[in-house]
Scaffold this motif. Structure first.
Motif, PDB file in Angstrom:
ATOM      1  N   TYR A 587       1.028  -0.724   0.052  1.00 18.69           N
ATOM      2  CA  TYR A 587       0.006   0.109  -0.516  1.00 18.69           C
ATOM      3  C   TYR A 587       0.862   0.950   0.308  1.00 18.69           C
ATOM      4  O   TYR A 587       2.316   1.263   0.962  1.00 18.69           O
ATOM      5  N   LYS A 589       0.702   5.715  -0.310  1.00 12.10           N
ATOM      6  CA  LYS A 589      -0.305   6.308  -0.936  1.00 12.10           C
ATOM      7  C   LYS A 589       0.814   7.909  -0.634  1.00 12.10           C
ATOM      8  O   LYS A 589       1.324   7.790  -0.122  1.00 12.10           O
ATOM      9  N   LEU A 590       0.617   8.669  -2.115  1.00  7.41           N
ATOM     10  CA  LEU A 590       1.146  10.161  -2.054  1.00  7.41           C
ATOM     11  C   LEU A 590      -0.094  10.937  -2.231  1.00  7.41           C
ATOM     12  O   LEU A 590      -0.966  11.164  -2.815  1.00  7.41           O
ATOM     13  N   PHE A 618       3.703  17.878  -0.671  1.00  5.42           N
ATOM     14  CA  PHE A 618       4.418  17.051  -0.623  1.00  5.42           C
ATOM     15  C   PHE A 618       4.049  15.807   0.489  1.00  5.42           C
ATOM     16  O   PHE A 618       5.399  16.202   1.283  1.00  5.42           O
ATOM     17  N   SER A 619       3.356  14.626   0.247  1.00  8.59           N
ATOM     18  CA  SER A 619       3.652  14.552   1.691  1.00  8.59           C
ATOM     19  C   SER A 619       4.705  13.312   2.366  1.00  8.59           C
ATOM     20  O   SER A 619       4.758  13.044   3.098  1.00  8.59           O
ATOM     21  N   ALA A 620       4.940  12.803   0.510  1.00  8.43           N
ATOM     22  CA  ALA A 620       6.465  12.026   1.258  1.00  8.43           C
ATOM     23  C   ALA A 620       7.576  13.031   1.599  1.00  8.43           C
ATOM     24  O   ALA A 620       8.711  12.105   1.604  1.00  8.43           O
ATOM     25  N   GLU A 623       8.255  16.000   7.582  1.00  7.97           N
ATOM     26  CA  GLU A 623       7.397  16.846   8.599  1.00  7.97           C
ATOM     27  C   GLU A 623       7.929  18.250   8.464  1.00  7.97           C
ATOM     28  O   GLU A 623       6.304  19.250   7.817  1.00  7.97           O
ATOM     29  N   ALA A 673       6.693   7.410  -1.862  1.00 12.21           N
ATOM     30  CA  ALA A 673       5.948   7.595  -0.507  1.00 12.21           C
ATOM     31  C   ALA A 673       6.548   6.826   0.668  1.00 12.21           C
ATOM     32  O   ALA A 673       7.693   5.522   0.701  1.00 12.21           O
ATOM     33  N   TYR A 674       7.344   6.930   1.770  1.00 11.05           N
ATOM     34  CA  TYR A 674       7.924   7.030   3.043  1.00 11.05           C
ATOM     35  C   TYR A 674       9.311   6.538   3.380  1.00 11.05           C
ATOM     36  O   TYR A 674       9.735   6.300   4.143  1.00 11.05           O
ATOM     37  N   LEU A 677      10.973   7.637   5.874  1.00 17.36           N
ATOM     38  CA  LEU A 677      10.953   6.673   7.191  1.00 17.36           C
ATOM     39  C   LEU A 677      11.676   5.499   7.872  1.00 17.36           C
ATOM     40  O   LEU A 677      12.282   4.542   6.395  1.00 17.36           O
ATOM     41  N   PRO A 678      12.495   5.563   8.658  1.00 13.64           N
ATOM     42  CA  PRO A 678      13.219   4.369   8.827  1.00 13.64           C
ATOM     43  C   PRO A 678      12.896   2.124   8.481  1.00 13.64           C
ATOM     44  O   PRO A 678      12.465   2.085  10.079  1.00 13.64           O
ATOM     45  N   ASN A 679      12.350   2.430   7.756  1.00 16.48           N
ATOM     46  CA  ASN A 679      10.958   1.599   7.564  1.00 16.48           C
ATOM     47  C   ASN A 679      12.415  -0.113   7.982  1.00 16.48           C
ATOM     48  O   ASN A 679      13.837   0.325   7.813  1.00 16.48           O
ATOM     49  N   GLU A 702      16.774   7.329   8.982  1.00 19.39           N
ATOM     50  CA  GLU A 702      15.242   7.510   8.006  1.00 19.39           C
ATOM     51  C   GLU A 702      15.726   9.488   7.565  1.00 19.39           C
ATOM     52  O   GLU A 702      16.956   9.651   7.961  1.00 19.39           O
TER      53      GLU A 702
ATOM     54  N   LEU B  25      -1.370  16.017   4.198  1.00 18.50           N
ATOM     55  CA  LEU B  25       0.039  15.471   3.726  1.00 18.50           C
ATOM     56  C   LEU B  25       0.997  14.802   4.804  1.00 18.50           C
ATOM     57  O   LEU B  25       1.550  14.736   4.477  1.00 18.50           O
ATOM     58  N   GLU B  27       2.301  11.367   6.351  1.00 20.59           N
ATOM     59  CA  GLU B  27       1.754   9.860   6.389  1.00 20.59           C
ATOM     60  C   GLU B  27       1.919   9.307   6.832  1.00 20.59           C
ATOM     61  O   GLU B  27       2.335   9.440   8.267  1.00 20.59           O
ATOM     62  N   ASP B  31       1.777  -1.238   5.440  1.00 23.45           N
ATOM     63  CA  ASP B  31       2.306  -1.498   4.787  1.00 23.45           C
ATOM     64  C   ASP B  31       3.737  -1.795   5.235  1.00 23.45           C
ATOM     65  O   ASP B  31       4.709  -3.322   4.581  1.00 23.45           O
ATOM     66  N   ASN B  32       4.151  -1.261   6.588  1.00 27.57           N
ATOM     67  CA  ASN B  32       5.624  -1.151   6.937  1.00 27.57           C
ATOM     68  C   ASN B  32       5.969  -1.359   8.570  1.00 27.57           C
ATOM     69  O   ASN B  32       5.000  -0.977   9.221  1.00 27.57           O
ATOM     70  N   ILE B  33       6.449  -1.911   8.666  1.00 32.15           N
ATOM     71  CA  ILE B  33       7.006  -2.054  10.347  1.00 32.15           C
ATOM     72  C   ILE B  33       8.225  -1.092  10.398  1.00 32.15           C
ATOM     73  O   ILE B  33       9.569  -0.787   9.252  1.00 32.15           O
ATOM     74  N   TYR B  34       8.159  -0.506  11.413  1.00 30.70           N
ATOM     75  CA  TYR B  34       9.002   0.711  11.628  1.00 30.70           C
ATOM     76  C   TYR B  34       9.676   0.223  13.054  1.00 30.70           C
ATOM     77  O   TYR B  34       8.543  -0.385  14.142  1.00 30.70           O
ATOM     78  N   GLY B 180      19.874   8.172  12.086  1.00 27.47           N
ATOM     79  CA  GLY B 180      19.316   8.888  10.522  1.00 27.47           C
ATOM     80  C   GLY B 180      20.003  10.454  11.003  1.00 27.47           C
ATOM     81  O   GLY B 180      20.665  11.375   9.937  1.00 27.47           O
TER      82      GLY B 180
END
Lengths: 1033, 593
Positions: A587, A589-590, A618-620, A623, A673-674, A677-679, A702, B25, B27, B31-34, B180
């Protein structure tokens, strides 16, 4: 009443960027006729019973003043019509209030009001007449003469008809200076291409331009656009033009406008072609006999077993039974021939176009069926389009541009690299005609696997896509010049993918069947509120636009894979029978929010000014870094409007001249997207009873401050016209700087990961473009015109965020980024010939005691650093990956009803690695290019000796070559039935053509195709012969 | 009125679509884990321990299993084991040239060094994330113990540093989570002894907080930590400490050597020694294996399974030998075309090998010590390939003979002696059978992958470490006791203190080779003993170079650098690391340029 109608007209033409040519061409006519075009509406509704009058006229070319014969004169809203005769004259009986539409291929359509006039001298302007063209500039249109930025237009009539293609992108090659299209491979869909406007500025982020289809961003393969639907393509090249697309404009914008309905009778058209394709430029690989010869030679050289009378040829021990059998039978497999076939394309397009005063429609249906030159490589497209506009009230109009398509990509072609590499002494099919899973008895699957295996997979891959753009326009009745448009876009696409590898495929046999299915959908909505104000105050013209918009894109999908099935009978309909089944889901979303204002101002049509500012969110991004502001400013000066110019001698030669200067700032947001973030990544393990345990580990850092990559550029250009339009052209120069690059930079993996995406570094780009159109000969029966495009650009890395102790910028060798060089470079050991025998006492040993590799027949590496050994420090940047010049030339000829054109495309100054020349190091378990090897008797300096394991190239250096080429890309011969004859068979127009693609290329490149930058082990280029027919009823 | 109708429509439209959401805006990935939402309770931490377990097993997977720009068909383990005294690479791949031509270790930009380095720091950073975040407040530990999580994470960190220090030498030491905002490009190398202090603390913590014997020998245990801490003390020349830490492990009765036939292989011809490899788990009755890696065919469990490459690396590429190619030609399945010849061949010969590594002649010769060559189970047909099998026309499995004798041959060919020609590719050379695995699907018979549960660390290794500690403490008698336990299990004769005294540490190294061939990370052992007492690992007459010259007929050849001081034996700090470490110049290991 009249006044209000006037507004409607004005706002329609400026507020509706998507209006068709005929309507916009009214707007272009600056004479009184243009305005009366609206006045006529009064008459047509009010006075029906008036008597007809007889009118007559003469139609001439506005540039050459020559009469035009066969020009269609139609009465709008009436079946009446005629054609001009050989002297360009026509006569007709019409009602006094009738409107005539005068149309002729290659010219702008014109409409005139009869009124009481009975004699007409009508001048048609060639469609290519640059400065009068209307250009779509995003959220509006402008006359080319009023433009301040670098915008180029492609008229579909000209280009797409001369170069019929089922995928429009290939037809666009060489049409616009600065728009670079590289066809990088061959497949049925035509999906292997790379489109760039003015080169690459970004190192990591995507460099592809933004595509706007009927006002809505289009994100998909070019094959999902029906070429026959396209009216017009405008390319916004410089920053000031693209700035209205702000954060997404840094790579330029391509605006595609589809055909719209036109007022008048229903016109039914059929356009269709068939194309016969075959592969060309196939490199010569070793055939079975040659392969055997060199393999035995290499094996013998490497042999370590002393021959005995018992075993006189021990080296033959490595030969497998299949190779031996094939060789003994004198057989050889030409794998490229086995994996390809004659390609065949067909495309059929029906369109219905017409309209009443308040309703206009364009409906088209396209069916394309391509059988590619690779076995099993098919593409089918069925697409329906409805473009409709409906006036709901005098101040309100609704319009829709909607397309729905089904795109079928089912079926896998062979693995092409495998075809190149497969042993020519291997067999594709067994004696029963079934595919052999292992094509020969090599003990490693990597070499034995039949590259055709994938063609046995059961595969279904379909995309369904709906793109609908709906708009409501309001012309405020109380404030003159003010209008509002609510523009909406909605795109929905879904993909169904099912694949089953049965036991008749290599992989399926290894796992008792393999299943992969997935479903995915992507939705995108866009809402734009556009407020426009357009008004003339004497010699001052103002056109202001304001925008508030939001957009959201969601992708959602899931996939299932399974293995170990009892049998293959149910193919991909048996997930319930799988030994193991696993699934994934994704999934993303942008979202975007944007505001924009633009002001166009002109004074005396001579001094032009455009200023814009756009703010995008832009959401990606991080913050606090989600928003960016992108301003631009542009000036234009129509010198030829100045009295001093008109009075000068120059004006007789250079009949029109305009100078443009612009500055703007654009963004690039091409990240996923994302990304900030540090997935965690997945790394699973097992429990003692062999059941899955799920594990996660950090693999990404991140980037909380990630924001826009920004490109600022200055563009300056001249638009000119010589000898009243005999030669038209424009030249542009630009300098751009990109900073805050979205850079995925290499960091020491000591940090747990070896890259991080940050806004660091700078690139610079500069270039120039020249676009010339020359009407060389314009005679009554014969005309010849030439279009010439030249593009040059040079992108350099300026800074990658690394500095030495003095603060000087440093290369990032780890990432292969070098200051002052293009973004991608060829960085390798430099081939410096072949080690020759210099020490006759030791003809097979080391010739230079300092260099371990200096054995005769081995590759010699250039010692670049002066140090004794060859180390990674000896690697160099080899050539440039950016061409110095891209040049294209189109020549079009017209003789009576025949037309002929040819298109040349070329590229100079690029160097690429030719992987086909790589030294093979796998014991002749793969085929290779037929080569001339070094031998002591043939001490060449171009290629090392024949060797079993590549030890002749111990550092694995590549071979680099110039990819310069000139390609004769298209030749088209057309014939149009004389209109008088066509009418006899109740047709408006009937024409047929034959087109040949890629008939010739001039290049020194040894590989597959100099344009195939990604892979030299791909399906070869094709030559096509296309037969086409166009009918309009 | 029409006008009003339309006006309403327009107003409605614009109101609907311009409505601005406040968080439009923001996020929220689905579908991901942090780490922030995973590491909130015991179960979340446990998933990271699972990943660490899997990351450790990577040692038996392909070097390029995590990706890489180049195909590297080689088990990670062989990076640490081949090219020393008891094995050479029977392959000419440019990337692992140093395994047959030690002098060619000098290409600092080889992908194999880089991906090995990357992998170890992946483990360290994963462990550091666990260790750092476990100390955060507000974590729900109700489902398990925090100490258990920490003991695991600290073990893996120490284990990764063990490889780094023994293969790359001094490297940067990190003990906290990298994010980061605190990542660095100005790393400095910490000294090996500094790193070992942290390793010792970590391993001691594991010993203190985990039971000697874990619930299963696929998990980290006190035993495992003791083994490596003992080894660390030996490296630091603290034999007394090594003895103390190893003693409970070797003298306790939690573990013992397997001396009787057992497990899934028990009913087949064989011996206890090879049974240890066929049934490596506690649950199969194995009390010798301290750590085993789990595996299973993808048809049985699709998640968590990734094939291993240890078999392919150590098994020779017999199917490519000219003579051996003549075998299995009349096998019924091959005749019928239902399998290809290579599939047929490997289905009856213990699974496919690619010959990346084979034992050196010296390693084979060592089994002949004390005339035990034909008696030692470790050199028997069950443990080593001395025979090639084929299916005859009647479908019977028989030994394949060429002119009445086995095609397996240890004759040194001229190719092996030619320093200019690097084509060794001797496909009749014997090798170990420890990793044999036969595919369950005939069409996969020639696949490189294998899915067996495999041994990683055995008590026999610990015994030999313990013997080394006693030897260092001058307890020769004690040392022989433990060496003989290992020897006697395989029916090899006992050695005497006199013999040990005469041969010294070399005898223990010999025994390690005999017992642990292809299991032991041999390069690291030899580097460790060469560095003892501040020794220089590049010294020409240290254990490393001297033994390579003595036992390895390929790597030890004069031209191949093992008689030159300048030739390094530690791996280079990968060039990519030095290049990317832009904030500070990271020194390369000596001998590289």
């Amino acid at each position: 009443m009249k006044r209000i109608r006037h507004w409607i007209f004005e706002v329609l033409t400026i507020g509706l960027p998507l209006l068709s040519l005929p309507l916009t061409s009214i707007a272009n006519n600056t004479g009184p006729n243009a305005i009366t075009g609206i006045d006529s509406a009064q008459f047509s509704t009010a006075t029906l019973l008036q008597q007809t009058i007889k009118i007559s006229g003469l139609v001439t070319d506005s540039v050459t003043q020559l009469p035009l014969s066969g020009v269609s004169i139609q009465v709008i809203g009436n079946k009446k019509g005629t054609l001009t005769d050989q002297s360009g004259a026509f006569s007709l009986e019409v009602l006094p209030e009738a409107i005539l539409r005068i149309s002729y291929t290659g010219y702008q359509t014109k409409e005139v009001i009869v009124k009481a006039q009975t004699s007409f001298a009508i001048k048609l302007t060639p469609a290519a007449y640059e400065l009068d063209q209307v250009v779509v500039v995003g959220y509006g249109t402008q006359k080319k003469a009023d433009l301040t930025g670098a915008v180029a237009s492609i008229n579909a009539e000209d280009v797409l008809k001369e170069r019929p293609q089922s995928n429009v992108v290939e037809a666009l090659q060489g049409t616009v200076a600065g728009l670079n299209i590289n066809v990088t491979g061959t497949d049925a869909e035509g999906s292997n291409s790379m489109v760039r406007i003015r080169g690459n500025n970004s190192i990591t982020a995507d460099n592809k331009p933004l595509i706007i289809l009927d006002g809505v961003p289009f994100d998909g393969p070019w094959s999902e656009i029906n070429p026959e639907d396209i009216q017009k393509i405008d390319v916004l090249k410089d920053a000031s033009s693209a700035a209205i697309y702000g954060a997404r404009g840094a790579n330029g914008v391509i605006i595609i406008t589809t055909k719209k309905g036109i007022e008048g009778n229903l016109m039914v058209s059929y356009d269709g072609f068939v194309s016969f394709d075959h592969t060309i430029n196939i490199p010569e690989l070793m055939d079975g006999e040659t392969f055997w010869k060199y393999k035995i030679e290499a094996l013998k050289a490497a042999n370590t077993i002393t021959p005995t009378p018992d075993n006189p040829t021990p080296w033959l021990g490595s030969i497998t039974p299949t190779e031996q059998r094939m060789h003994d039978a004198g057989k050889s497999t030409d794998w490229l021939a086995v994996g390809t076939r004659p390609g065949f394309k067909q495309q059929h397009n029906f369109s219905f176009r017409g309209g009443l005063k308040s309703t206009r429609y364009f409906v088209s249906f396209n069916h394309t069926d391509v059988k590619g030159v690779m076995l099993n490589d098919d593409f089918k497209r069925d697409q329906l389009r409805l473009n409709l506009s409906q006036s709901l009230a005098s101040w309100l109009k609704f319009s829709t541009n909607t397309q729905f398509g089904r795109y079928d990509r089912s079926g896998y072609p062979p693995e092409f690299a495998g075809l190149f590499h497969m042993n020519p002494l291997a067999e594709p099919y067994d004696s029963a005609g079934n595919l052999r899973l292992s094509a020969w008895d090599d003990s490693s699957p990597a070499f034995a696997k039949n590259p055709l295996s994938a063609t046995n997979e059961d595969n279904l891959d379909r995309n369904y896509k709906l793109i609908t753009n709906n708009a409501l326009e309001v012309i405020f009745p109380f404030i003159s010049g003010l209008s509002y448009k609510l523009n909406t876009g909605y795109t929905y696409q879904t993909n169904v993918y099912k694949n089953y590898r049965g036991r008749d495929t290599y992989d399926g046999a290894q796992s008792n069947g393999e299943l992969n299915t997935s479903n995915s959908e992507k939705t995108d909505w866009l809402i734009e509120n556009i407020l426009s104000y357009k008004k003339d105050f004497g010699r001052h013209k103002i056109f202001a636009t304001g925008l508030y918009s939001s957009q959201s894109t969601v992708s959602d999908g899931n996939a299932v894979s399974g293995k170990d099935f009892p049998n293959d009978v149910m193919s991909f309909y048996q997930p319930s029978k799988a030994g193991t089944l696993s699934g994934t889901a994704n999934y993303a979303k942008l979202n975007h929010v944007s505001q924009m204002v633009r002001l166009n101002y002109s004074f005396k049509e001579t001094y032009l000014l455009t200023a814009t500012a756009r703010r995008d969110g832009f959401s990606a991004f991080g913050e606090d870094t989600k928003y960016g502001i992108f301003p631009s400013m542009a000036l234009g000066w129509n010198l030829s409007n100045e009295n001093f110019y008109k009075n000068s001698a120059l004006s007789n030669v250079l009949t029109r001249l305009k100078y443009r200067l612009s500055w703007g700032r654009n963004g690039n947001e091409a990240v996923n997207a994302y990304v900030t973030l540090p997935n965690l990544s997945t790394f699973n393990y097992l429990s003692d009873d062999h059941k899955a345990l799920y594990g996660f580990y950090p693999s990404k850092l991140e980037s909380p401050d990630l924001g826009w990559e920004t490109t600022s550029s200055v563009n300056t250009g001249l638009d000119f016209e010589l000898a009243n339009g005999r030669i038209q052209g424009s030249v542009d120069l630009y300098w751009s700087k990109t900073h805050d690059l979205l850079l995925s930079r290499t960091i020491p993996s000591i940090n747990g990961t070896s890259s991080i995406t940050e806004n660091i570094g700078k690139t610079a780009n500069q270039g120039y473009e020249l676009q010339l159109t020359s009407n060389n000969i314009q005679h009554k029966n014969f005309s010849w015109s030439t279009t010439f495009n030249l593009t040059h650009y040079n992108t350099k890395i300026v800074d990658v965020g690394l500095y030495d102790q003095q603060g000087k910028t440093m290369d990032d060798i780890g990432s292969r980024w070098f200051i002052g060089y293009p973004i991608s470079v060829n960085y390798d050991y430099v081939f410096d010939g072949i080690w020759q025998i210099t020490d006759n006492n030791n003809p097979e040993g080391q010739q230079d005691p300092a260099i371990a590799y200096s054995i005769p027949g081995n590759i010699k590496y250039k010692n670049s650093d002066g140090q004794a050994d060859i180390t990674p420090d000896d690697k160099q940047i080899i050539g440039s990956t950016i061409p110095k010049f891209l040049i294209s030339l189109t020549n079009s000829f017209q003789y009576k009803n025949f037309s002929f054109s040819f298109f040349l495309n070329s590229s100079f100054g690029r160097t690429a690695r030719n992987s086909l020349l790589d030294v093979q190091d796998v014991s002749y378990r793969q085929n290779q290019l037929k080569k001339e090897f070094w031998t002591p008797q043939n001490p060449i300096n171009t290629y090392p000796k024949n060797d079993l394991n590549g030890s002749v190239n111990p550092l694995k250096a590549g071979f680099y070559q110039k990819t310069d080429f000139i390609r004769l890309q298209d030749i088209t011969l057309g014939y149009q039935l004389p209109v008088s004859l066509a009418q006899k068979i109740h047709m408006h127009q009937l024409s047929a053509y034959i087109n040949v693609k890629n008939p010739a290329i001039w290049t020194k490149w040894d590989g597959l195709d100099p344009e195939f930058i990604g892979s030299q082990l791909a399906a070869p280029k094709t030559r096509s012969i296309i037969l086409g027919l166009r009918i309009t009823l | 009125m029409k006008f009003h109708k339309y006006l309403l429509l327009v107003l409605l439209g614009s109101c609907l679509f311009t409505a601005c959401q406040k968080d439009f805006l923001k996020e929220t990935p689905k579908d991901n884990i942090y780490a922030d939402n995973l590491l909130v309770d015991y179960n979340g931490f446990e998933t990271m321990i699972t990943a660490l377990q899997g990351l450790m097993r990577h040692e038996y997977r392909r070097v390029d299993a995590f990706g890489g720009v180049q195909s590297l068909p080689l088990a990670e383990q062989t990076m640490f084991s081949v090219g020393a005294d008891n094995a050479w690479s029977n392959n000419t791949h440019n990337q692992f040239k140093f395994m047959y031509y030690p002098k060619y270790i000098d290409q600092t930009d080889l992908v194999c060094f880089q991906v090995t380095f990357d992998w170890l720091y992946k483990i360290i950073n994963t462990a550091n994330m666990v260790i750092t975040r476990a100390e955060s407040a507000g974590i729900d530990w109700s489902a398990g113990s925090k100490e258990n999580i920490l003991a695991n994470a600290r073990f893996y960190r120490a284990w990764a540093y063990r490889h780094l220090t023994l293969s790359f030498g001094a490297v940067p030491l990190i003990t906290t989570e990298i994010t980061g905002s605190n990542y660095r490009t100005d790393w400095q190398r910490n000294s090996v002894s500094q790193i070992r202090e942290t390793m010792a603390e970590d391993l001691q913590y594991t010993i203190d907080h985990l039971p000697m014997r874990a619930q299963s020998n696929t998990m980290v245990s006190g035993a495992l930590a003791r083994h490596y801490l003992g080894e660390l003390y030996l490296a630091e020349n603290q034999p007394q400490k090594a003895k103390e830490i190893l003693q409970p492990l070797v003298q306790g009765n939690t573990f013992h050597l397997m001396t009787e036939r057992f497990g899934t292989n028990a009913s087949l011809p064989g011996n206890a020694f090879i049974d240890v490899f066929r049934s490596p788990l506690y649950s199969q009755g194995n009390a010798e294996v301290l750590l085993a890696f789990l595996n299973t065919t993808p048809e049985v469990e699709s998640h968590g399974t990734s094939d291993i490459y240890i078999k392919s690396s150590w098994k020779n590429y017999y199917s490519n030998d000219a003579v051996i190619k003549k075998s299995n030609q009349s096998a019924p399945e091959y005749k019928a075309g239902s399998v290809t010849w290579p599939q047929m061949f490997w289905l009856v010969n213990g699974g496919k090998g690619a010959g990346r590594a084979v034992p050196s002649l010296g390693a084979i010769r060592l089994y002949g010590f004390d005339n035990q060559g034909s008696l030692d189970d470790r050199a028997s047909d069950y443990a080593m390939v001395w025979k090639i099998y084929e299916k005859d026309a009647s479908g019977e499995l028989v030994e394949y003979l060429s002119k009445g004798k086995s095609p397996i041959d240890t004759t040194i060919t001229s190719a092996m002696l030619d320093d200019n020609r690097t084509t060794i590719q001797n496909y009749k050379w014997p090798t170990t059978r420890k990793w044999d695995y036969t595919q369950t699907i005939a069409a996969r018979g020639d696949a490189d992958a294998s899915y067996a549960d495999v041994v990683y660390l055995r008590l026999a290794d610990t015994y030999l470490l313990y013997a080394e500690a006693l030897y260092d403490l001058n307890d020769l008698q004690g040392a022989t006791t433990w060496i003989n336990k290992v020897r006697n299990r395989s029916h090899a004769s006992s050695i005497t203190a006199t013999q040990l005294s005469a041969l010294g540490l070399d005898l223990i190294l010999d025994e390690r080779s005999r017992e642990l061939l292809s299991e032991e990370e041999r390069r690291e052992t030899l580097i460790r003993v060469s560095q003892k007492n501040g020794g220089d690992e590049r010294e020409v007459n240290n254990y490393f170079k001297r033994r390579v010259r003595k036992y390895n007929e390929i790597c030890g050849r004069d031209a191949r650098g093992m008689n030159e001081y300048e030739v390094p034996v530690l791996f280079p700090i990968p060039r990519e690391i030095i290049d990317a470490n832009t904030g500070s110049k990271m020194e390369q290991n000596p001998g590289y340029h």
